[in-house]
Enzyme design. Structure first.
Site, PDB file in Angstrom:
ATOM      1  N   HIS A   1       0.829  -1.203   0.000  1.00 27.20           N
ATOM      2  CA  HIS A   1       0.000   0.000   0.000  1.00 27.20           C
ATOM      3  C   HIS A   1       0.865   1.256   0.000  1.00 27.20           C
ATOM      4  O   HIS A   1       0.601   2.210  -0.747  1.00 27.20           O
ATOM      5  CB  HIS A   1      -0.927  -0.016   1.212  1.00 27.20           C
ATOM      6  CG  HIS A   1      -1.928   1.091   1.222  1.00 27.20           C
ATOM      7  ND1 HIS A   1      -1.906   2.095   2.161  1.00 27.20           N
ATOM      8  CD2 HIS A   1      -2.976   1.366   0.403  1.00 27.20           C
ATOM      9  CE1 HIS A   1      -2.909   2.936   1.921  1.00 27.20           C
ATOM     10  NE2 HIS A   1      -3.567   2.520   0.865  1.00 27.20           N
TER      11      HIS A   1
ATOM     12  N   HIS B   1       1.208   3.996  -3.446  1.00 28.19           N
ATOM     13  CA  HIS B   1       1.003   5.444  -3.370  1.00 28.19           C
ATOM     14  C   HIS B   1       2.292   6.215  -3.654  1.00 28.19           C
ATOM     15  O   HIS B   1       2.238   7.404  -3.987  1.00 28.19           O
ATOM     16  CB  HIS B   1       0.428   5.829  -2.003  1.00 28.19           C
ATOM     17  CG  HIS B   1      -1.041   5.545  -1.877  1.00 28.19           C
ATOM     18  ND1 HIS B   1      -2.003   6.384  -2.390  1.00 28.19           N
ATOM     19  CD2 HIS B   1      -1.711   4.501  -1.329  1.00 28.19           C
ATOM     20  CE1 HIS B   1      -3.213   5.884  -2.146  1.00 28.19           C
ATOM     21  NE2 HIS B   1      -3.051   4.747  -1.509  1.00 28.19           N
TER      22      HIS B   1
ATOM     23  N   HIS C   1      -7.619  -0.864  -5.054  1.00 24.95           N
ATOM     24  CA  HIS C   1      -8.363  -0.895  -3.798  1.00 24.95           C
ATOM     25  C   HIS C   1      -9.567  -1.840  -3.877  1.00 24.95           C
ATOM     26  O   HIS C   1      -9.902  -2.492  -2.885  1.00 24.95           O
ATOM     27  CB  HIS C   1      -8.795   0.524  -3.414  1.00 24.95           C
ATOM     28  CG  HIS C   1      -7.668   1.393  -2.962  1.00 24.95           C
ATOM     29  ND1 HIS C   1      -6.969   2.217  -3.820  1.00 24.95           N
ATOM     30  CD2 HIS C   1      -7.096   1.557  -1.737  1.00 24.95           C
ATOM     31  CE1 HIS C   1      -6.036   2.869  -3.145  1.00 24.95           C
ATOM     32  NE2 HIS C   1      -6.083   2.487  -1.886  1.00 24.95           N
TER      33      HIS C   1
ATOM     34  N   GLU D   1     -10.456  10.092  -5.342  1.00 23.23           N
ATOM     35  CA  GLU D   1      -9.226  10.212  -4.567  1.00 23.23           C
ATOM     36  C   GLU D   1      -8.849  11.677  -4.387  1.00 23.23           C
ATOM     37  O   GLU D   1      -8.156  12.026  -3.437  1.00 23.23           O
ATOM     38  CB  GLU D   1      -8.076   9.477  -5.251  1.00 23.23           C
ATOM     39  CG  GLU D   1      -6.857   9.371  -4.331  1.00 23.23           C
ATOM     40  CD  GLU D   1      -5.583   8.951  -5.033  1.00 23.23           C
ATOM     41  OE1 GLU D   1      -4.583   8.732  -4.334  1.00 23.23           O
ATOM     42  OE2 GLU D   1      -5.584   8.857  -6.266  1.00 23.23           O
TER      43      GLU D   1
ATOM     44  N   HIS E   1     -11.723  11.013  -0.539  1.00 22.41           N
ATOM     45  CA  HIS E   1     -10.977   9.846  -0.056  1.00 22.41           C
ATOM     46  C   HIS E   1      -9.951  10.225   1.005  1.00 22.41           C
ATOM     47  O   HIS E   1      -9.907   9.639   2.088  1.00 22.41           O
ATOM     48  CB  HIS E   1     -10.284   9.148  -1.224  1.00 22.41           C
ATOM     49  CG  HIS E   1      -9.220   8.185  -0.785  1.00 22.41           C
ATOM     50  ND1 HIS E   1      -7.884   8.533  -0.752  1.00 22.41           N
ATOM     51  CD2 HIS E   1      -9.287   6.907  -0.341  1.00 22.41           C
ATOM     52  CE1 HIS E   1      -7.177   7.505  -0.303  1.00 22.41           C
ATOM     53  NE2 HIS E   1      -8.004   6.507  -0.055  1.00 22.41           N
TER      54      HIS E   1
ATOM     55  N   HIS F   1      -9.665   9.469   5.340  1.00 23.32           N
ATOM     56  CA  HIS F   1      -8.559   8.984   6.169  1.00 23.32           C
ATOM     57  C   HIS F   1      -8.232   9.978   7.280  1.00 23.32           C
ATOM     58  O   HIS F   1      -7.933   9.577   8.416  1.00 23.32           O
ATOM     59  CB  HIS F   1      -7.324   8.749   5.300  1.00 23.32           C
ATOM     60  CG  HIS F   1      -7.354   7.457   4.541  1.00 23.32           C
ATOM     61  ND1 HIS F   1      -6.871   6.292   5.064  1.00 23.32           N
ATOM     62  CD2 HIS F   1      -7.827   7.150   3.305  1.00 23.32           C
ATOM     63  CE1 HIS F   1      -7.028   5.308   4.184  1.00 23.32           C
ATOM     64  NE2 HIS F   1      -7.599   5.808   3.107  1.00 23.32           N
TER      65      HIS F   1
ATOM     66  N   HIS G   1     -13.032   1.978   2.786  1.00 21.37           N
ATOM     67  CA  HIS G   1     -12.816   1.628   1.386  1.00 21.37           C
ATOM     68  C   HIS G   1     -13.943   0.763   0.809  1.00 21.37           C
ATOM     69  O   HIS G   1     -14.106   0.727  -0.414  1.00 21.37           O
ATOM     70  CB  HIS G   1     -11.445   0.987   1.194  1.00 21.37           C
ATOM     71  CG  HIS G   1     -10.381   2.010   0.947  1.00 21.37           C
ATOM     72  ND1 HIS G   1     -10.154   2.554  -0.304  1.00 21.37           N
ATOM     73  CD2 HIS G   1      -9.535   2.643   1.795  1.00 21.37           C
ATOM     74  CE1 HIS G   1      -9.202   3.458  -0.216  1.00 21.37           C
ATOM     75  NE2 HIS G   1      -8.806   3.533   1.040  1.00 21.37           N
TER      76      HIS G   1
END
Length: 684
Positions: free
Chosen positions: A209, A213, A238, A350, A365, A369, A405
């Site tokens: 992950h 990114h 995802h 995103e 998104h 988080h 997610h």
């Protein structure tokens, strides 16, 4: 002349240890001009040279540069926490990446990096330099260590580190014992979610992950963000993670994840991470059971977002999906069509810099988080940093990551539901028939269609991540899920009179849920996991295809997931590239069950003339995990939608996977049992 790997090797280890301290076990030394030293150390420049620079085998000279103004990086304090999910941190990281990209050659880049290294936040520096090295033509071959090497504190029980330091300080390097990292140290068996701790807290999964990114940053210079089908890759990587996680939940007697679509309701699951940030010595905060989200007013961190903002952005995205078009910044209608719609939507959700209208559709998104990561201290009253879900290096450890997610994936599925079902012409491959499909372990006389999983004990070297620690190797032992090596055996008949080129697509899907109830196809379709995709040449008549599981174009091998770059010798000139992007191969197969849990293994051969984008060799460089990671500097190597043929809804008349394949001879389904043995086998 120093090779390029050596020049950057020392900058990518022991992040908070000053650059003037020799790196690579004392073999590598940077000749820092006094002007490069920070204010604290500049008065001792000559003494530092005499103390640290005399015994190093390799010395790196640095050219003179005009000292840059790094005041912009003060947004993230030197010893603070850095996260690519936070808008202010994204901006700073983008500026630092731009500074590194602007350097005319590797020598100048190394000097600029040395100057910045001891002045900016450690994780910020590692992120920005890694992104720059990956995206410069003249540094693409640099060995970049994984985040496990740089910051092992993100992945390891902190109780291990005092033992490692004791071992390192008292025992010579070649005689040091490995320290055991315990399994399931974050909660007791009374917590249902702990059944999946081995999966959520797997080091390889979290490194995947982080690295994805890194390859696909959401913000920054355009050349680092604008990549072919970037938004669709965000969706698909995802989506596949969620499918795998839900399949694993079934195997452990847990239901599918409930999407976190109602942000004003309490979150019943808690999580106590028990890991510590080395940058400031503080623990990642816990997220207690039954907490509720609040508006974020983290003024000091530049994170200000309300639940109403999140709801408004969601409603606007839903409106775009339902209308079939998005609204651009100049009020033009941008179609969310079959070909590009999912890519546009991925960048909108995103909230990358490629979003068609960032101000209107917002930052859904990433702020999801953030709002979850600060649930314990939304207004900074207690001066607490973000929890693990607020950091992309640790986010997958927390059960709430998957709830969030699942909601994100539901948004994408809303779009996919609008698209027409695939036609027979799109699904068929005339004159090509799959006659047989079997899976077999790679050992003599193994029965067909039975796979085995077990626990494996492996070691990783954490020595290069321990700032101010002893030199030499410091090994920790950890336990993870593993499967026995296996191969696919496929028999295909080409009924045409000439050679055909085909794409083999292999998926796995659950047959039943956690209660043993058969899944209808409308649910199973969404849980189909891609295992492999590769091209074959089909001669007229029968063709036998054998493909090993470890050749998967989804995964990378254990050695690449956990490879210790900085522990290798300075003089080594290995042609290893930064190819760590890919799902860890030890997580390719679901855990299964002791009695053998049955899954549907699906194979399909499609017409390569309809799939081809541009030819490539999957055995070259970083091409072997292209399903999740694409190809470096090239177009995504499949013209079909990611997840084809399961990414779209099907007519109501299709009630099962067998109904789906019935009209097509180029598809086949084989039931396979995965048997789990609760034993631990050491890696040879």
């Amino acid at each position: 002349m120093t090779d390029i790997n050596t020049r950057f090797r020392g900058l990518l280890q022991r992040p908070y240890e000053p650059t003037f301290v020799p790196k690579s076990n004392g073999q590598l030394y940077y000749d820092l001009p006094d002007s490069f030293l920070t204010d604290h150390y500049r008065p001792f420049g000559a003494a530092l040279q005499n103390r640290f620079g005399t015994n190093a085998q390799t010395r790196i000279p640095l050219p003179n540069i005009t000292a840059p103004d790094l005041a912009f990086a003060d947004v993230v304090s030197r010893r603070g926490a850095f996260s690519v999910f936070q808008p202010a941190h994204q901006r700073v990281a983008g500026q630092l990446v731009e500074l590194f990209l602007a350097q005319p050659n590797p020598d100048s880049l190394s000097a600029m990096a040395v100057f910045a290294r001891d002045r900016v936040n450690g994780p910020l520096f590692q992120y920005a330099l890694s992104v720059a090295l990956m995206h410069r033509d003249d540094t693409r071959g640099v060995d970049i260590p994984s985040f496990l090497e740089l910051f092992p504190d993100r992945y390891v029980d902190p109780a291990v580190f005092p033992q490692l330091r004791e071992e390192g300080n008292l025992v010579e390097s070649g005689n040091r014992r490995a320290v055991e990292i315990p399994m399931n140290y974050t909660a007791s068996e009374r917590v249902d979610e702990q059944r999946l701790a081995y999966w959520r807290e797997d080091i390889g999964v979290n490194l995947h992950h982080w690295h994805w990114h890194l390859v696909y940053p959401a913000r920054g210079p355009d050349r680092t963000v604008r990549k072919d089908r970037r938004g669709e890759l965000f969706y698909y990587m995802h989506q596949q993670t969620m499918a795998r996680y839900n399949i694993e939940r079934f195997a452990n007697g847990l239901p599918m994840v409930q999407a976190l679509r109602h942000l004003r309701e309490a979150i019943p699951e808690g999580y106590f991470p028990k890991i510590t940030r080395s940058s400031d010595g503080r623990s990642y905060p816990a997220r207690h059971p039954n907490q509720t989200l609040s508006d974020l007013k983290r003024t000091e961190d530049g994170v200000i977002v309300s639940i109403a903002d999140m709801e408004l952005w969601t409603s606007r995205i839903f409106e775009a999906i339902d209308n079939g078009y998005a609204q651009s910044t100049n009020n033009e209608r941008v179609p969310l069509d079959n070909d590009n719609g999912i890519d546009l939507l991925g960048n909108m959700v995103e909230a990358s810099t490629l979003s068609v209208n960032l101000q209107y559709y917002g930052d859904l998104h990433n702020n999801g988080h953030n709002i979850l990561g600060y649930i314990h201290d939304p207004d900074n009253s207690y001066l607490e940093g973000f929890g693990v879900v607020g950091d992309n290096t640790t986010a997958m450890r927390d059960p709430v990551f998957y709830r969030w997610h699942q909601h994100i994936d539901d948004i994408f599925q809303r779009h996919k539901q609008r698209l027409p079902a695939y036609t027979g012409q799109q699904l068929a491959f005339n004159d090509v028939a799959v006659d047989n499909f079997e899976i077999q372990l790679n050992k003599a006389n193994a029965p067909t269609n039975i796979l085995l999983t077990f626990w494996q004990r492996s070691q990783v070297n954490l020595g290069t991540g321990l700032d101010f620690g002893p030199e030499g190797n410091l090994f920790a032992t950890f336990t993870h899920i593993q499967h026995a090596p296996f191969s696919y055996r496929i028999r295909v008949t080409n009924r045409a009179g000439d050679t055909r080129r085909g794409t083999v697509r292999i998926f796995l899907g659950p047959k039943t849920n956690e209660s043993g109830q058969t899944l209808p196809f409308r649910e199973q379709r969404r849980l189909m996991v891609e295992l492999d995709k590769f091209t074959v040449t089909l001669n007229p008549g029968q063709n036998s295809i054998v493909r090993r599981g470890d050749q998967s174009s989804v995964t990378i091998p254990y050695e690449r997931t956990f490879r210790n770059v900085t522990a290798s010798t300075v003089s080594g000139n290995e042609a290893f590239q930064f190819c760590n992007c890919g799902w860890p191969n030890h997580m390719l197969v679901p855990k299964g069950s002791p009695e053998g849990r049955e899954y549907d293994f699906f194979v399909m051969v499609t017409d390569y003339t309809q799939d081809r984008v541009e030819d490539f060799d999957e055995n070259v460089n970083c091409n072997d995990a292209h399903v999740f990671c694409g190809l470096r500097g090239r177009r995504y190597p499949d013209a079909r939608s990611m997840g084809f043929p399961f990414d779209r809804f099907t007519p109501g008349s299709v009630g099962s996977l067998l109904d789906f394949i019935k009209p097509y001879v180029n598809m086949r389904v084989t039931p396979v049992k995965v048997r789990f043995t609760n034993t631990v086998i050491a890696r040879s």
